[in-house]
Scaffold this active site. Sequence first.
Site, PDB file in Angstrom:
ATOM      1  N   ARG A  76      16.378  14.358 -19.090  1.00 20.87           N
ATOM      2  CA  ARG A  76      17.252  14.339 -20.262  1.00 20.87           C
ATOM      3  C   ARG A  76      16.605  15.046 -21.450  1.00 20.87           C
ATOM      4  O   ARG A  76      15.446  14.793 -21.765  1.00 20.87           O
ATOM      5  CB  ARG A  76      17.576  12.887 -20.654  1.00 20.87           C
ATOM      6  CG  ARG A  76      18.393  12.152 -19.631  1.00 20.87           C
ATOM      7  CD  ARG A  76      18.546  10.680 -19.963  1.00 20.87           C
ATOM      8  NE  ARG A  76      19.408  10.026 -18.977  1.00 20.87           N
ATOM      9  CZ  ARG A  76      18.969   9.563 -17.800  1.00 20.87           C
ATOM     10  NH1 ARG A  76      17.691   9.657 -17.481  1.00 20.87           N
ATOM     11  NH2 ARG A  76      19.828   9.010 -16.960  1.00 20.87           N
ATOM     12  N   HIS A 101      19.691  17.151 -16.518  1.00 20.42           N
ATOM     13  CA  HIS A 101      19.501  17.887 -15.257  1.00 20.42           C
ATOM     14  C   HIS A 101      20.149  19.278 -15.262  1.00 20.42           C
ATOM     15  O   HIS A 101      20.774  19.694 -14.284  1.00 20.42           O
ATOM     16  CB  HIS A 101      20.055  17.078 -14.087  1.00 20.42           C
ATOM     17  CG  HIS A 101      19.229  15.876 -13.730  1.00 20.42           C
ATOM     18  ND1 HIS A 101      17.894  15.762 -14.040  1.00 20.42           N
ATOM     19  CD2 HIS A 101      19.561  14.736 -13.059  1.00 20.42           C
ATOM     20  CE1 HIS A 101      17.432  14.605 -13.575  1.00 20.42           C
ATOM     21  NE2 HIS A 101      18.412  13.960 -12.988  1.00 20.42           N
ATOM     22  N   HIS A 175      15.576  16.125  -6.056  1.00 24.57           N
ATOM     23  CA  HIS A 175      16.108  14.779  -6.315  1.00 24.57           C
ATOM     24  C   HIS A 175      16.488  14.065  -5.007  1.00 24.57           C
ATOM     25  O   HIS A 175      17.517  13.389  -4.937  1.00 24.57           O
ATOM     26  CB  HIS A 175      17.323  14.885  -7.238  1.00 24.57           C
ATOM     27  CG  HIS A 175      17.529  13.706  -8.131  1.00 24.57           C
ATOM     28  ND1 HIS A 175      18.225  12.587  -7.740  1.00 24.57           N
ATOM     29  CD2 HIS A 175      17.123  13.468  -9.408  1.00 24.57           C
ATOM     30  CE1 HIS A 175      18.272  11.723  -8.734  1.00 24.57           C
ATOM     31  NE2 HIS A 175      17.604  12.220  -9.759  1.00 24.57           N
ATOM     32  N   THR A 176      15.651  14.180  -3.999  1.00 28.84           N
ATOM     33  CA  THR A 176      15.904  13.481  -2.745  1.00 28.84           C
ATOM     34  C   THR A 176      15.638  11.988  -2.900  1.00 28.84           C
ATOM     35  O   THR A 176      14.624  11.574  -3.453  1.00 28.84           O
ATOM     36  CB  THR A 176      15.027  14.052  -1.618  1.00 28.84           C
ATOM     37  OG1 THR A 176      15.487  15.376  -1.302  1.00 28.84           O
ATOM     38  CG2 THR A 176      15.081  13.197  -0.368  1.00 28.84           C
ATOM     39  N   TYR A 177      16.567  11.188  -2.395  1.00 33.22           N
ATOM     40  CA  TYR A 177      16.423   9.736  -2.351  1.00 33.22           C
ATOM     41  C   TYR A 177      15.904   9.356  -0.968  1.00 33.22           C
ATOM     42  O   TYR A 177      16.586   9.552   0.039  1.00 33.22           O
ATOM     43  CB  TYR A 177      17.768   9.040  -2.557  1.00 33.22           C
ATOM     44  CG  TYR A 177      18.406   9.159  -3.906  1.00 33.22           C
ATOM     45  CD1 TYR A 177      18.515   8.048  -4.737  1.00 33.22           C
ATOM     46  CD2 TYR A 177      18.958  10.362  -4.346  1.00 33.22           C
ATOM     47  CE1 TYR A 177      19.154   8.122  -5.966  1.00 33.22           C
ATOM     48  CE2 TYR A 177      19.590  10.462  -5.580  1.00 33.22           C
ATOM     49  CZ  TYR A 177      19.687   9.335  -6.382  1.00 33.22           C
ATOM     50  OH  TYR A 177      20.316   9.422  -7.604  1.00 33.22           O
ATOM     51  N   ASP A 248      13.049   3.877 -13.763  1.00 30.93           N
ATOM     52  CA  ASP A 248      13.618   5.201 -14.055  1.00 30.93           C
ATOM     53  C   ASP A 248      12.720   5.850 -15.095  1.00 30.93           C
ATOM     54  O   ASP A 248      13.195   6.415 -16.082  1.00 30.93           O
ATOM     55  CB  ASP A 248      15.046   5.072 -14.564  1.00 30.93           C
ATOM     56  CG  ASP A 248      15.795   6.401 -14.570  1.00 30.93           C
ATOM     57  OD1 ASP A 248      15.217   7.409 -14.104  1.00 30.93           O
ATOM     58  OD2 ASP A 248      16.947   6.434 -15.048  1.00 30.93           O
ATOM     59  N   GLU A 308      10.369  12.231  -8.465  1.00 31.24           N
ATOM     60  CA  GLU A 308      10.718  13.483  -9.146  1.00 31.24           C
ATOM     61  C   GLU A 308       9.481  14.035  -9.861  1.00 31.24           C
ATOM     62  O   GLU A 308       9.277  13.804 -11.056  1.00 31.24           O
ATOM     63  CB  GLU A 308      11.863  13.245 -10.124  1.00 31.24           C
ATOM     64  CG  GLU A 308      13.100  12.650  -9.478  1.00 31.24           C
ATOM     65  CD  GLU A 308      14.092  12.108 -10.497  1.00 31.24           C
ATOM     66  OE1 GLU A 308      14.455  12.868 -11.423  1.00 31.24           O
ATOM     67  OE2 GLU A 308      14.482  10.932 -10.377  1.00 31.24           O
TER      68      GLU A 308
END
Length: 345
Positions: A76, A101, A175-177, A248, A308
């Site tokens: 952000r 992003h 941004h892979t989970y 986060d 990330e």
Amino acid sequence: MQVQTIRLHGKWKKFILQNGEGIEIHVLNYGGVIQKIMVPDRFGKVENVVLGYEKEKDYETDPYYLGALIGPVAGRIQGAEFQWNDQTFKLEKNEGNNHLHGGSQGFHQVIWEAEPLQTPEGVGVKLCHERKDGESGYPGNIKVTVIYWLNRKNELLMDYQAVTDRTTPVTLTNHTYFNLSGNLKDTVGNHRVRMNASRFAELDEALLPTGRILSVRHTPFDFGQGRKLKDGFTGSHPQNRMVGGGYDHYFFFASNPGCVSVEEAESGRMIEIVTNQPGMVLYTSNQMKKDRMLAGGWSKKYLGVCFETQASPASLHDQRFPSVLLKRDEVYRKKTVFSFHIRKR
């Protein structure tokens, strides 16, 4: 070792990387998305360990950036603007009053030029994109190259390069989970994470850094000796509660390279992460809702965890954070390696 190229609709393509050691990775040229990673568990059962959509078109309306390349700036940017050399640059406001992003035209929405790569040592995909001066308010023309590379040692290398003709902010990430339970059998609460980070950035209600950089010591943010992610889901620490329960937050690595490990005990799957980035956002899908059909089940809170690796866009307003400014004729060169392992009982 092989890489397959599958033509989908329009200009969309899928690349399937196989290393002959049980690892298979599916990559889309749309958004540079990692759609699937197939990994065996301790019993040899091969399952998907990332969140993704079965239908590729669902990525066009994905609010969660599943598996996507993020840029030009990951994270952000407060007030959707920044200053450089007494000039103010106004960016697209795509999350309230802020820029997130890369905006609606970020790299996650781009059809990248893509070509398969193959050598005796590994297989990969080379992704290239040129962003024009002024897009979403960013100054400068930017040329970006990202390579995903899978080798016989079960390492997934992400190699990021960028150049610009004008000073501009750049920090790229993926941004892979991850969910190492396999095929979304469980949340990531029992994933045990360890990392060499002694400080993290405090956030406000808008998920923006307050300017305070806090010690992890004696908090659920201390992963130095390893801890399960669920410690932050229901704990009383105000920073866990601030983000909806969980994490986060931007962590500052205490050394270079930055090192992270994650393990899911039931499956025996482990990932070791090594990067030359100065820090990392740890995100435990706190904002994810049960509103999307994924490959293997429905989206829901705590279903995945993102690592990330990146610099921090907060540096555009606070010089204590790692800078994201890329100057003319400089080369942005960052690398993150994900190594997959199995722990036997």
